[in-house]
Design a protein around this motif. Structure first.
Motif, PDB file in Angstrom:
ATOM      1  N   GLN A  74      -4.873   8.666   9.046  1.00 55.45           N
ATOM      2  CA  GLN A  74      -3.178   8.559   9.083  1.00 55.45           C
ATOM      3  C   GLN A  74      -2.551   8.395   8.379  1.00 55.45           C
ATOM      4  O   GLN A  74      -2.970   7.037   7.372  1.00 55.45           O
ATOM      5  N   PRO A  75      -1.681   8.566   8.197  1.00 56.53           N
ATOM      6  CA  PRO A  75       0.062   8.305   7.528  1.00 56.53           C
ATOM      7  C   PRO A  75      -0.163   6.219   7.562  1.00 56.53           C
ATOM      8  O   PRO A  75      -0.119   5.820   8.460  1.00 56.53           O
ATOM      9  N   GLY A  76      -0.442   5.514   6.361  1.00 55.32           N
ATOM     10  CA  GLY A  76      -0.259   4.629   6.976  1.00 55.32           C
ATOM     11  C   GLY A  76      -1.785   4.220   6.509  1.00 55.32           C
ATOM     12  O   GLY A  76      -1.438   2.564   6.312  1.00 55.32           O
ATOM     13  N   ASP A  77      -2.542   4.272   6.572  1.00 52.96           N
ATOM     14  CA  ASP A  77      -3.372   4.279   6.372  1.00 52.96           C
ATOM     15  C   ASP A  77      -4.290   3.547   4.631  1.00 52.96           C
ATOM     16  O   ASP A  77      -3.764   3.918   3.732  1.00 52.96           O
ATOM     17  N   ARG A  78      -4.868   2.430   4.620  1.00 49.67           N
ATOM     18  CA  ARG A  78      -4.860   1.951   3.475  1.00 49.67           C
ATOM     19  C   ARG A  78      -6.309   1.795   3.695  1.00 49.67           C
ATOM     20  O   ARG A  78      -7.621   1.136   3.911  1.00 49.67           O
ATOM     21  N   VAL A  79      -6.914   2.261   1.649  1.00 45.98           N
ATOM     22  CA  VAL A  79      -8.586   2.382   1.725  1.00 45.98           C
ATOM     23  C   VAL A  79      -8.535   2.285   0.425  1.00 45.98           C
ATOM     24  O   VAL A  79      -8.099   2.367  -0.898  1.00 45.98           O
ATOM     25  N   TYR A  80      -9.310   1.732  -0.086  1.00 43.98           N
ATOM     26  CA  TYR A  80      -9.917   1.764  -1.538  1.00 43.98           C
ATOM     27  C   TYR A  80     -11.457   1.869  -1.806  1.00 43.98           C
ATOM     28  O   TYR A  80     -12.219   2.397  -1.178  1.00 43.98           O
ATOM     29  N   ILE A  81     -11.469   2.353  -3.392  1.00 46.32           N
ATOM     30  CA  ILE A  81     -12.953   2.594  -3.730  1.00 46.32           C
ATOM     31  C   ILE A  81     -13.327   2.076  -4.847  1.00 46.32           C
ATOM     32  O   ILE A  81     -12.813   1.886  -5.865  1.00 46.32           O
ATOM     33  N   VAL A  82     -15.312   1.658  -5.369  1.00 43.75           N
ATOM     34  CA  VAL A  82     -14.722   0.625  -6.536  1.00 43.75           C
ATOM     35  C   VAL A  82     -16.062   1.869  -7.186  1.00 43.75           C
ATOM     36  O   VAL A  82     -16.739   2.506  -6.724  1.00 43.75           O
ATOM     37  N   ASN A  83     -15.712   2.413  -8.264  1.00 48.41           N
ATOM     38  CA  ASN A  83     -16.542   2.940  -9.270  1.00 48.41           C
ATOM     39  C   ASN A  83     -17.616   1.413  -9.915  1.00 48.41           C
ATOM     40  O   ASN A  83     -16.847   0.588 -10.969  1.00 48.41           O
ATOM     41  N   ARG A  84     -18.329   1.438 -10.103  1.00 54.72           N
ATOM     42  CA  ARG A  84     -19.944   0.725 -10.957  1.00 54.72           C
ATOM     43  C   ARG A  84     -18.912  -0.333 -10.873  1.00 54.72           C
ATOM     44  O   ARG A  84     -19.549  -0.700 -11.723  1.00 54.72           O
ATOM     45  N   GLU A  85     -18.373  -1.345  -9.949  1.00 54.45           N
ATOM     46  CA  GLU A  85     -18.023  -2.776  -9.621  1.00 54.45           C
ATOM     47  C   GLU A  85     -16.982  -2.595 -11.365  1.00 54.45           C
ATOM     48  O   GLU A  85     -16.272  -4.276 -11.707  1.00 54.45           O
ATOM     49  N   LYS A  86     -16.574  -1.759 -11.410  1.00 52.59           N
ATOM     50  CA  LYS A  86     -15.352  -2.709 -13.638  1.00 52.59           C
ATOM     51  C   LYS A  86     -14.384  -1.099 -12.704  1.00 52.59           C
ATOM     52  O   LYS A  86     -13.630  -1.071 -13.930  1.00 52.59           O
ATOM     53  N   ALA A  87     -14.048  -0.738 -12.194  1.00 45.87           N
ATOM     54  CA  ALA A  87     -12.669  -0.098 -11.919  1.00 45.87           C
ATOM     55  C   ALA A  87     -12.076   0.628 -10.300  1.00 45.87           C
ATOM     56  O   ALA A  87     -13.489   0.314  -9.723  1.00 45.87           O
ATOM     57  N   GLU A 282       2.683  -3.684  -0.881  1.00 44.00           N
ATOM     58  CA  GLU A 282       4.458  -3.759  -0.154  1.00 44.00           C
ATOM     59  C   GLU A 282       4.537  -2.548  -0.092  1.00 44.00           C
ATOM     60  O   GLU A 282       5.616  -2.224   0.995  1.00 44.00           O
ATOM     61  N   THR A 283       3.993  -1.187  -0.049  1.00 44.87           N
ATOM     62  CA  THR A 283       4.549  -0.083   0.536  1.00 44.87           C
ATOM     63  C   THR A 283       3.322   0.002   2.024  1.00 44.87           C
ATOM     64  O   THR A 283       2.608   0.542   1.980  1.00 44.87           O
ATOM     65  N   LYS A 284       4.526   0.464   2.690  1.00 40.15           N
ATOM     66  CA  LYS A 284       3.582   0.349   4.126  1.00 40.15           C
ATOM     67  C   LYS A 284       3.507   2.240   4.489  1.00 40.15           C
ATOM     68  O   LYS A 284       2.120   2.268   4.609  1.00 40.15           O
ATOM     69  N   ILE A 285       4.618   3.022   4.734  1.00 39.34           N
ATOM     70  CA  ILE A 285       4.300   4.221   4.881  1.00 39.34           C
ATOM     71  C   ILE A 285       5.181   5.330   4.145  1.00 39.34           C
ATOM     72  O   ILE A 285       5.983   5.500   4.314  1.00 39.34           O
ATOM     73  N   PRO A 286       4.545   5.616   3.008  1.00 34.14           N
ATOM     74  CA  PRO A 286       5.442   6.115   2.216  1.00 34.14           C
ATOM     75  C   PRO A 286       5.284   8.118   2.039  1.00 34.14           C
ATOM     76  O   PRO A 286       4.840   8.255   3.035  1.00 34.14           O
ATOM     77  N   GLU A 287       5.773   8.214   1.214  1.00 32.18           N
ATOM     78  CA  GLU A 287       5.831   9.684   2.121  1.00 32.18           C
ATOM     79  C   GLU A 287       4.689  10.733   1.371  1.00 32.18           C
ATOM     80  O   GLU A 287       4.096  11.366   2.448  1.00 32.18           O
ATOM     81  N   SER A 288       4.727   9.971  -0.362  1.00 26.57           N
ATOM     82  CA  SER A 288       3.595  10.837  -0.101  1.00 26.57           C
ATOM     83  C   SER A 288       2.113   9.524  -0.555  1.00 26.57           C
ATOM     84  O   SER A 288       2.233   8.765  -1.216  1.00 26.57           O
TER      85      SER A 288
END
Ligand code: MN
Ligand code: MN
Length: 463
Positions: A74-87, A282-288
């Motif tokens: 949903q808009p405003g959801d926050r996710v992260y993805i890790v690549n091999r612990e280096k990116a 600080e970005t909460k619910i951006p357009e894109s």
């Protein structure tokens, strides 16, 4: 000057540089407070692995959760993805998702340093030393007689993992690369800088006591190995499956009587990584949908599966596009990116290397490098007039102080960033970063106001 010329000049000509005089006392105070977080980040992010784990922990506190490829966010959801612990990629989902492309800020979190060779340990004339292979572009002499700390990971034959970090605490032991005393360097002093100190001279001093007084050979190296074994359970062959890096062993500190600058190891490019992260927080619910991506291996050419030439970020964007019912390549073609990397700040002591109308200055704000590369614009993506116009307007709207910067005089040298690899994905991109003094030295310098401006610039891109 006649009244007319003065008015006309005001209207038509570029304003003169005013440095930090453009900033209010309140803004400088805000910048100073902002930089406390940065200094802690830098002290805890000597290597790309450490930067990823630090940023991941920060992101989790800010409500980011591990990305699930087939989940509709949903808009405003926050996710992260890790690549091999280096990116690491961090995303805040926008109201229109990926429909109009994504907004990207990309910085690198690797920095020049001294890596161990696979077979590093040896002993010679009463001293134990490590053989090394430097990582990234360094002026070798700068790395001698500087206290170094050891950071990295060893994977043992049974698959178990040992993380090592020795030397950052002033109470820890530290290490160094030796250099010849001035009394004996008459021959060395006649050589050019690149020949006076070669890669094979970057040996690290690690011990001087023998294991015992027996007649066995190499007892000092044995003693070092015994200490490492007692402490970490490793043996010499474990160096074969290790990533061990030597980095400067001192903390980040304020520079100058006015404390307006920060000195530290690894500003390139963590001083751009940090503001791209805080701006996304600080970005909460951006357009894109907005993405901050921190990549590895920039200092050695962006190759490899954790470097910017890998498909990792592309596939992350494709995954985001898929759940929105979009084609990944179409999303890329509409996306915009600030390649967040540093540029060389004008140094009055070495003024002849710079072209003062087109280089960046400390306290003049973020630096936009329309193109990087070298003589004749080789190896650059060169941002279009249209995209420069768009970014210029965005910065003006967000009251971000900025300047242009070429990397020194034409034909004198040059350098690259990750921008061209982003451009090759059919994304609009330009370099926006921070001017750095003594770039790639063990102690680099930036201005507090400039890094705070970078935070505002990335926030402006996202919002
Ligand atoms: Mn860089
Ligand atoms: Mn660099």
């Amino acid at each position: 000057m006649s009244e007319n010329a003065k008015e006309l000049k005001e209207k038509l000509m570029m304003k003169e540089r005013k440095g930090a005089a453009d900033y209010s006392a309140d803004l400088l105070k805000e910048a100073d407070a902002y930089c406390e977080g940065y200094k802690t980040f830098l002290d805890n992010s000597r290597t790309e692995r450490e930067a990823v784990s630090y940023v991941k922990a920060l992101a989790e506190k800010e409500g980011f959760t591990p990305f699930e490829p087939d989940k509709k966010y949903q808009p405003g959801d926050r996710v992260y993805i890790v690549n091999r612990e280096k990116a690491i990629g961090l995303a805040v989902i926008g109201k229109s998702g990926t429909d109009h492309g994504v907004k990207l800020a990309i910085a690198h979190i690797d920095s020049p340093r001294i890596d161990l060779k696979p077979n590093p340990l040896y002993e010679s004339n009463g001293l134990a030393l490590f053989k090394t292979h430097y990582y990234g572009g360094i002026k070798k002499y700068q790395w001698t007689t500087v206290p170094l700390a050891l950071h990295g990971r060893v994977v043992k034959l049974d698959g178990s993992v040992v993380d090592i970090r020795i030397g950052d605490d002033p109470k820890d032991e530290c290490f160094l690369i030796t250099d010849l005393l001035p009394h004996l360097d008459k021959e060395m002093a006649t050589k050019t800088m690149s020949k006076a100190f070669t890669g094979e001279d970057l040996n690290i001093l690690i011990g001087s006591l023998p294991f015992d007084d027996s007649d066995e050979k190499d007892l000092i190296a044995l003693n070092v190995m015994k200490i490492l074994n007692d402490r970490f359970g490793i043996e010499e062959s474990d160096f074969l499956s290790a990533e061990l890096n030597f980095c400067p062993a001192y903390p980040t500190r304020d520079v100058g009587f006015d404390r307006s600058m920060i000195g530290g190891y690894g500003h390139d490019d963590k001083c751009c990584a940090y503001p791209s992260v805080t701006a996304l927080f600080e970005t909460k619910i951006p357009e894109s949908t907005c993405i901050t991506y921190l990549t590895d291996k920039e200092e050695t050419g962006s190759d490899g599966n954790t470097g910017m030439q890998s498909d990792f970020l592309r596939y992350f964007i494709y995954d985001l596009a898929k759940v929105d019912g979009n084609e990944g390549y179409r999303v890329l073609s509409k996306s915009k990116c600030l390649s967040a990397d540093v540029n060389a700040a004008f140094d009055p002591t070495f003024s002849s290397a710079y072209e003062p109308k087109n280089c960046s200055f400390i306290n003049e704000g973020v630096v936009i490098s329309k193109y990087t590369g070298h003589g004749g614009k080789y190896d650059t993506s060169d941002a279009s007039a249209e995209f420069m116009g768009e970014i210029r307007a965005m910065l003006a709207k967000n009251n971000v102080k900025w300047q242009v910067g070429e990397l020194g005089k034409v034909d004198i040298g040059g350098g690259g960033t990750i921008a061209k690899y982003v451009a090759n994905m059919n994304v609009d991109v330009v370099d926006l970063g921070i001017p750095v003094l003594c770039m790639h030295a063990p102690f680099e310098v930036i201005s507090k106001a400039d890094i705070y401006m970078a935070h505002k610039a990335f926030y402006g891109l996202f919002n």
